[in-house]
Design a protein around this motif. Structure first.
Motif, short mmCIF file in Angstrom:
data_model
loop_
_atom_site.label_atom_id
_atom_site.label_comp_id
_atom_site.label_asym_id
_atom_site.label_seq_id
_atom_site.Cartn_x
_atom_site.Cartn_y
_atom_site.Cartn_z
N ALA A 189 0.81 -1.22 0.00
CA ALA A 189 0.00 0.00 0.00
C ALA A 189 0.84 1.27 0.00
O ALA A 189 0.69 2.14 0.84
CB ALA A 189 -0.94 -0.01 1.20
N ARG A 190 1.75 1.32 -0.95
CA ARG A 190 2.69 2.42 -0.98
C ARG A 190 2.01 3.78 -1.17
O ARG A 190 2.24 4.72 -0.44
CB ARG A 190 3.67 2.20 -2.13
CG ARG A 190 4.84 3.14 -2.13
CD ARG A 190 5.42 3.23 -3.52
NE ARG A 190 4.42 3.66 -4.48
CZ ARG A 190 3.98 4.90 -4.55
NH1 ARG A 190 4.45 5.82 -3.74
NH2 ARG A 190 3.05 5.21 -5.44
N ALA A 191 1.12 3.80 -2.16
CA ALA A 191 0.54 5.07 -2.54
C ALA A 191 -0.37 5.64 -1.46
O ALA A 191 -0.57 6.83 -1.38
CB ALA A 191 -0.24 4.93 -3.83
N LEU A 192 -0.87 4.75 -0.60
CA LEU A 192 -1.78 5.22 0.44
C LEU A 192 -1.09 6.24 1.32
O LEU A 192 -1.65 7.26 1.68
CB LEU A 192 -2.23 4.04 1.30
CG LEU A 192 -3.42 3.27 0.74
CD1 LEU A 192 -3.82 2.19 1.72
CD2 LEU A 192 -4.58 4.23 0.48
N PRO A 234 0.26 3.44 -13.14
CA PRO A 234 -0.48 4.56 -12.52
C PRO A 234 0.06 5.03 -11.17
O PRO A 234 0.30 6.23 -11.00
CB PRO A 234 -1.92 4.04 -12.46
CG PRO A 234 -2.00 3.13 -13.65
CD PRO A 234 -0.66 2.46 -13.73
N PRO A 235 0.30 4.12 -10.20
CA PRO A 235 0.85 4.65 -8.94
C PRO A 235 2.25 5.21 -9.11
O PRO A 235 2.62 6.19 -8.44
CB PRO A 235 0.86 3.45 -7.99
CG PRO A 235 0.36 2.29 -8.75
CD PRO A 235 -0.02 2.69 -10.13
N ALA A 236 3.04 4.63 -10.02
CA ALA A 236 4.38 5.14 -10.23
C ALA A 236 4.32 6.56 -10.81
O ALA A 236 5.08 7.45 -10.41
CB ALA A 236 5.15 4.20 -11.17
N LEU A 237 3.40 6.75 -11.77
CA LEU A 237 3.22 8.08 -12.35
C LEU A 237 2.86 9.09 -11.28
O LEU A 237 3.33 10.21 -11.26
CB LEU A 237 2.10 8.06 -13.39
CG LEU A 237 2.44 7.44 -14.74
CD1 LEU A 237 1.18 7.37 -15.60
CD2 LEU A 237 3.51 8.27 -15.44
N GLU A 238 1.98 8.62 -10.38
CA GLU A 238 1.55 9.51 -9.32
C GLU A 238 2.72 9.94 -8.45
O GLU A 238 2.85 11.10 -8.09
CB GLU A 238 0.53 8.75 -8.49
CG GLU A 238 -0.34 9.59 -7.66
CD GLU A 238 -1.27 8.70 -6.89
OE1 GLU A 238 -1.07 8.60 -5.67
OE2 GLU A 238 -2.12 8.06 -7.52
N ALA A 239 3.59 8.98 -8.17
CA ALA A 239 4.75 9.30 -7.33
C ALA A 239 5.67 10.29 -8.04
O ALA A 239 6.16 11.25 -7.44
CB ALA A 239 5.51 8.02 -6.98
N VAL A 240 5.92 10.06 -9.33
CA VAL A 240 6.87 10.92 -10.04
C VAL A 240 6.25 12.28 -10.32
O VAL A 240 6.82 13.33 -9.97
CB VAL A 240 7.32 10.25 -11.36
CG1 VAL A 240 8.22 11.19 -12.15
CG2 VAL A 240 8.03 8.94 -11.06
N LEU A 241 5.08 12.27 -10.94
CA LEU A 241 4.45 13.54 -11.33
C LEU A 241 4.03 14.34 -10.10
O LEU A 241 4.10 15.56 -10.08
CB LEU A 241 3.24 13.28 -12.23
CG LEU A 241 3.54 12.54 -13.53
CD1 LEU A 241 2.25 12.26 -14.30
CD2 LEU A 241 4.52 13.33 -14.39
N GLY A 242 3.58 13.60 -9.04
CA GLY A 242 3.15 14.26 -7.82
C GLY A 242 4.31 14.98 -7.13
O GLY A 242 4.10 15.91 -6.36
N GLY A 243 5.54 14.55 -7.40
CA GLY A 243 6.69 15.19 -6.77
C GLY A 243 7.18 16.42 -7.53
O GLY A 243 8.08 17.12 -7.07
N LEU A 244 6.65 16.66 -8.71
CA LEU A 244 7.13 17.79 -9.53
C LEU A 244 6.43 19.08 -9.11
O LEU A 244 5.23 19.08 -8.86
CB LEU A 244 6.88 17.50 -11.02
CG LEU A 244 7.72 16.36 -11.60
CD1 LEU A 244 7.25 15.99 -13.00
CD2 LEU A 244 9.21 16.70 -11.59
N PRO A 245 7.18 20.18 -9.03
CA PRO A 245 6.60 21.44 -8.54
C PRO A 245 5.73 22.12 -9.60
O PRO A 245 5.91 21.91 -10.79
CB PRO A 245 7.83 22.29 -8.24
CG PRO A 245 8.86 21.78 -9.20
CD PRO A 245 8.61 20.31 -9.36
N GLU A 246 4.82 22.93 -9.12
CA GLU A 246 3.88 23.65 -9.98
C GLU A 246 4.59 24.51 -11.00
O GLU A 246 4.09 24.71 -12.10
CB GLU A 246 2.98 24.49 -9.07
CG GLU A 246 1.87 25.20 -9.77
CD GLU A 246 1.35 26.35 -8.91
OE1 GLU A 246 0.32 26.91 -9.27
OE2 GLU A 246 2.00 26.67 -7.88
N ASP A 247 5.75 25.08 -10.63
CA ASP A 247 6.43 25.99 -11.55
C ASP A 247 7.48 25.28 -12.40
O ASP A 247 8.42 25.89 -12.89
CB ASP A 247 7.06 27.16 -10.79
CG ASP A 247 8.03 26.65 -9.72
OD1 ASP A 247 8.15 25.40 -9.58
OD2 ASP A 247 8.66 27.47 -9.05
#
Lengths: 355, 612, 87
Positions: free
Chosen positions: A135-138, A177-190
């Motif tokens: 349950a990594r993404a949780l 999908p969870p991997a994308l979330e981890a990578v993309l979720g870590g990228l800053p808004e700017d």
């Protein structure tokens, strides 16, 4: 022998999946009719892979999945209907640790059984070799929560070919999908470079994937369904059942869906996306990221990007559900870095700041 | 008034209402997929029926509307600009239907107004040299995702023999700035001097996107009112008879049937309770009292059910008598002489089934005329009489009614099916080669696997054998097809004599419950396991564990003496058996499913196949 | 490679497939080209034909492929004529 536990409340569906796998040989099968039985059988039968129906009485698929992932992690393949709601639930399941999914037989948009059977067999085999995650993404979603999304249109720049920034290309398949979330979720808004993503998935799912990532990331995430001018601060997801290519419209860089190249096996194709990016941008302005997945899609084209002076990341074997695509990239010597998911966003930001 | 026209007016008003309602919903949400589908279907069906009469202006106008709706159905959005014109058309249809009812003909200015209404919907297409006499005009509007689907529309046109003209145009002005090269915007207008059936064959893969018009046929002209046979006014029933019979609206009768079903379902719920009471301490007396009273409710609701079921039965003759006219008109249009014989019109079926059978029958007959029967010349060459023979035969078959639609044409071309299945990606070449003839025939029911046809007046678009099967399944029936190369095709519709509830025995096996039609069960018994050597074990069929350790077995003795071993018989249930859909439809061993009072879906065993 | 830049002319060579529609679009949109030469063209996918119809360059040359020569090229030229007044 791969031991497979088939969990479904419909006797017919159990039978269909059972027949598909027993005709393929190499599988030992057991069946459970609901969530409670599934948990009992997970102990008694000790399966290598579990196929899990989403809707069941007593304990539904997601609840079973959560308990499995906490109590006795096993590779799980979800059996999903190709509908809007099916897409949402399936993405939830992938986030909670399921390895992959197959479309449910008999739905309104279902595949013919002859197409479905090899898909089921392939995916179950691949899952047997995969590493389930606890349950990594949780954790990551609960810690980060819902990010603010400030509409800073003033800062958003249209991509210009001459003076413009570079482009980040991300490819993913099984476990993506969870991997994308981890990578993309870590990228800053700017983030000053736009991101294009090819995730192997049917068209029924990519829209939901984009909406979901949009809710979880600081960057804006959208599905590309027509030629779209690439802008900074945005992530562009390729629509399923087709390829996506990068091209030009005047001075602007665009992404657009293109009919699937029949010579390639998986779509949207990472190789085709990356090759089209390399044809339109100098390699020094490209960063390629290859995430978990079966097969070798993306490995050759990302190696070519590195060869031409671009930079590439392959996901590490330890963090990948299936170390197929990134593994091939690493073996080809095409990866600048082989990283765990958590470290990728920082590496990308470092590279961009340095350039 | 002509009984056929009267029928058309009744249905036409319904379909118009349906279309109007759907358009209203679309004016609120232009992307309402259900409304789009409903509107398309209503207009499509209405257009189809128009072809049976000389209502050319109405047909043309509906055809234009259908085109537009079809385009909208593909994009999932009804263009705002199209909404008002469509509503106007629907209103005009309403006026015309009433005019037709009153005077037996369309108003004098119908052709003019139809052209008017139609042109607001389409930019009038000029065909120039496409209209040479003797050629067939091809109007091909590929799907907008044609390139993604792997189609190359020009390559498809290239395969049409004897092209005499080709015009390539765009369906809209593509915007330059972000032009999408993979969004198909082509409109192809072509003409060919090849026979229409040859052209249709070449375009079979995209039949749903193509309109064929043979210009030798008279251009749709003004309506000739005289051709609507005036006939003698139907004899009215005498007043005295009216006093003894009450006309009951069909809706009222449906409502009564529905309530009876609910009553039966409620009774089933009580039976469950009675069984539970039985197990309570001291509940035995209460349970037997309950059972006795339930027995009386049982008998009464059974009688009620039978009476209403009787009232709903109508003879098939009304339906069958509508068919010769269809065949006559098709025979003329296709230039294929054919004779239709009918039998079994006295058999009675539930009214809703009879009503629902017309469209599927029409479709099957169209197919038989269009693709089954060979052209007269070809028939002569193969030693057949020039006149094609069509038979529609209704007969009883094991408590059901079977309707055979036979033609003596060429039979289904299995090679073509195989090729199309591969071309459409339904099968890969290797598995297609391994399919036996029956399995290949079965493919014609695969969704999207529509049979070749010339669009327009003969066969509609977008409604294939899969739709026939779905329509029949919805009526509780099933479709079978047999075909012999060179000798013809028989399609059999097997319909329940009554769509009311079916008495079922509930059995348990492993941890699941199943239902067995009581009509197929002679009795249930417990027998010594030694006597059950030839018995079929339900556990084996459903993949459960056989119950072990017991010396006696519970068996159902089926008709023809077969024995079915179950873990237990737990009661009986009256329910409407619904056919299995989707992939399950192919599952051997089951005929359908029923929903119990507590909402569980149980599978109903196909006793016939088990006994074999 | 079937799309070749040649001064103010684009040459289509061999079979032009569906994927060629995008690079052709990019070139035609640039405004640098006036003519498209189809004399060595062995086949035109509909998507490529559509791009030619949308951007309306002058089609020159006799195609090797009879269907392109006898049907597609004349149809493209016929569609272009009404617009020429405006060009």
């Amino acid at each position: 022998m791969i031991k497979v536990l088939i969990v479904d409340d419909s006797p017919l569906m159990r039978r269909v999946l059972g027949e598909i796998l027993s005709e393929a040989e190499g599988f030992e099968l057991a069946f459970a009719r609901d969530g409670i039985e599934a948990l009992q059988m997970a102990d008694a039968f000790s399966p290598d892979v579990i196929t899990l129906d989403v809707q069941m009485p007593r304990l539904d698929g997601l609840q079973v999945l959560e308990r499995l992932m906490v109590e006795r992690p096993r590779p799980v393949v979800m059996v999903s209907s190709l509908t809007q709601q099916g897409a949402e639930t399936t993405l939830n399941a992938l986030e909670r640790g399921a390895i992959d999914f197959v479309p449910k037989p008999g739905g309104p948009a279902s595949l013919h059984i002859d197409e479905l059977a090899p898909l089921v067999v392939d995916k179950v085999r691949a899952a047997a070799a995969a590493q389930p995650k606890r349950a990594r993404a949780l954790q990551s979603t609960s810690v980060r929560g819902r990010p603010r999304k400030t509409a800073s249109l003033a800062r958003r720049r249209t991509f210009s070919l001459d003076t413009g920034p570079g482009l980040i290309i991300v490819g993913a398949s099984t476990g993506g999908p969870p991997a994308l979330e981890a990578v993309l979720g870590g990228l800053p808004e700017d983030l000053p470079w736009p991101v294009v993503v090819a995730q192997h998935m049917p068209a029924a799912f990519t829209g939901s994937l984009a909406r979901r990532l949009d809710g979880l990331c600081e960057l804006q995430v959208l599905e590309v369904i027509a030629p779209t001018v690439l802008e900074t601060g945005r992530v562009y997801i390729a629509r399923g059942d087709a390829d996506m290519i990068v091209s030009r419209r005047g001075e602007s860089l665009v992404a657009l869906p293109a009919p699937s190249d029949r010579a390639l096996r998986w779509h949207p194709s990472v190789d085709r996306l990356a090759a089209s990016a390399l044809a339109n941008l100098d390699a020094s302005k490209l960063i390629g990221v290859l995430l978990t997945g079966m097969g070798d899609d993306g490995a050759a084209s990302l190696a070519a990007i590195r060869q031409a002076g671009g930079r590439t990341i392959a996901q590490s074997q330890e963090s990948a559900v299936v170390w197929g695509m990134p593994g091939v990239l690493a073996r080809l010597g095409g990866a600048d870095e082989i990283l765990d998911l958590e470290k990728m966003a920082d590496q990308i930001v470092d590279w961009i700041s340095a350039s | 008034m002509d009984a056929l026209l009267e029928q058309f007016l009744i249905e036409g008003r319904d379909q118009r209402r349906e279309a109007a309602r759907a358009l209203e919903r679309l004016s609120v949400a232009a992307d309402d997929a259900h409304a789009l589908e409903a509107c398309f279907r209503a207009v499509h069906t209405l257009k189809g029926s128009t072809g049976l009469f000389d209502l050319a202006p109405m047909g043309q106008m509906l055809h234009v509307a259908e085109d537009r709706l079809e385009a909208a159905r593909k994009t999932g959005l009804l263009q705002r600009a199209d909404q008002l014109p469509l509503l106007r058309i629907v209103d005009l249809i309403e006026d015309w239907l009433e005019h037709l009812a009153a005077y037996g003909a369309l108003p004098a200015d119908a052709a003019e107004r139809a052209a008017d209404a139609g042109s607001t919907l389409t930019r009038a297409g000029r065909y120039d040299d496409l209209t040479r006499p003797g050629v067939t005009r091809i109007h091909y509007v590929p799907r907008e995702d044609a390139y993604f689907a792997g189609d190359d529309p020009l390559a498809i046109i290239k395969a049409v023999p004897h092209l005499t003209a080709l015009r390539i145009s765009l369906r809209d002005q593509a915007s330059g700035a972000l032009y999408d090269p993979f969004h198909c915007r082509l409109v192809l207008d072509a003409a060919s001097s090849a026979p229409p059936e040859v052209i249709a064959k070449a375009l079979a893969l995209v039949a749903d996107q193509v309109d064929l018009t043979t210009s030798a046929m008279p251009e749709a002209g003004a309506l000739e009112a005289a051709s609507l046979e005036p006939g003698a006014p139907e004899a009215r029933s005498p007043e005295s008879q009216a006093a003894r019979t009450v006309r009951l609206s069909a809706e009222r009768l449906d409502e009564m049937a529905r309530l009876t079903e609910e009553l039966t379902a409620a009774r089933n719920g009580l039976m469950d309770l009675a069984r539970q009471v039985e197990h309570l301490p001291g509940g035995h007396d209460l349970a037997s009292g309950l059972s006795a009273r339930l027995g009386r409710v049982d008998r009464l609701s059974e009688e009620l059910r039978a009476v209403i079921g009787q009232a709903r039965l109508v003879p098939l003759s009304g339906l069958l008598e509508r068919l010769p006219r269809v065949v006559r008109s098709l025979s003329q249009t296709l230039n294929k002489p054919a004779a239709l014989t009918l039998s079994g019109g006295a058999l009675e079926l539930d009214r809703s089934v009879v009503d629902g059978l017309f469209d599927p029958l029409l479709h099957i007959l169209r197919n038989a005329m269009d693709h089954g029967l060979e052209p007269a010349s070809e028939r002569a060459a193969s030693g057949k009489p020039q006149m094609g023979a069509l038979h529609v035969v209704a007969r009883r078959q094991a408590g059901e009614v079977a309707i055979d639609i036979k033609d003596d044409g060429a039979g289904v071309n299995l090679g073509a099916i195989r090729a199309r299945a591969v071309a459409r990606g339904v099968l890969d070449a290797r598995s297609a080669d391994q399919l036996d003839p029956d399995a290949l025939l079965e493919l014609i029911f695969h969704p999207g696997f529509t049979t070749a046809r010339t669009a327009g007046a003969i066969s509609g678009r977008g409604v294939g054998m899969d739709a026939v099967r779905a329509a029949i399944a919805q009526l509780g029936g099933r479709v079978q097809v047999r075909s012999t190369t060179g000798q013809g095709t028989t399609i059999t519709l097997i319909m329940p004599a009554s769509i009311m509830l079916t008495p079922l025995a509930l059995v348990v096996c492993g941890q699941a419950r199943y239902a067995v039609p009581l009509a197929a069960v002679e009795r249930s018994a417990r027998i010594d396991s030694g006597q059950a050597a030839d018995a079929v074990h339900l556990a084996d069929l459903v993949g459960a564990q056989r119950r072990s350790g017991s010396t006696t077995l519970t068996v159902l003795q089926l008709q023809r003496g077969a024995l079915l071993v179950v873990d237990g018989v737990i009661g009986r249930l009256d329910a409407a058996v619904k056919p299995l859909t989707g992939l399950m439809a192919g599952a051997p061993g089951f005929v359908g499913s029923v929903t119990t009072a507590d909402g569980l879906a149980l599978l109903v065993l196909d006793v016939e196949s088990l006994a074999r | 490679m079937s799309i070749i830049e040649d001064g103010a002319n684009i040459r289509l060579e061999g079979l032009c497939r569906v994927e060629d529609a995008e690079p052709l679009t990019v070139l035609l949109q640039s405004g640098r080209f006036e003519t498209v030469d189809i004399s060595s063209c062995d086949g035109l996918h509909s998507a490529v034909t559509q791009a030619l119809l949308v951007f309306g360059p002058t089609i020159i040359g006799e195609a090797a492929d009879p269907f392109v020569r006898d049907w597609i090229a004349p149809a493209l030229r016929a569609q272009r004529q009404p617009d020429q007044g405006e060009v």
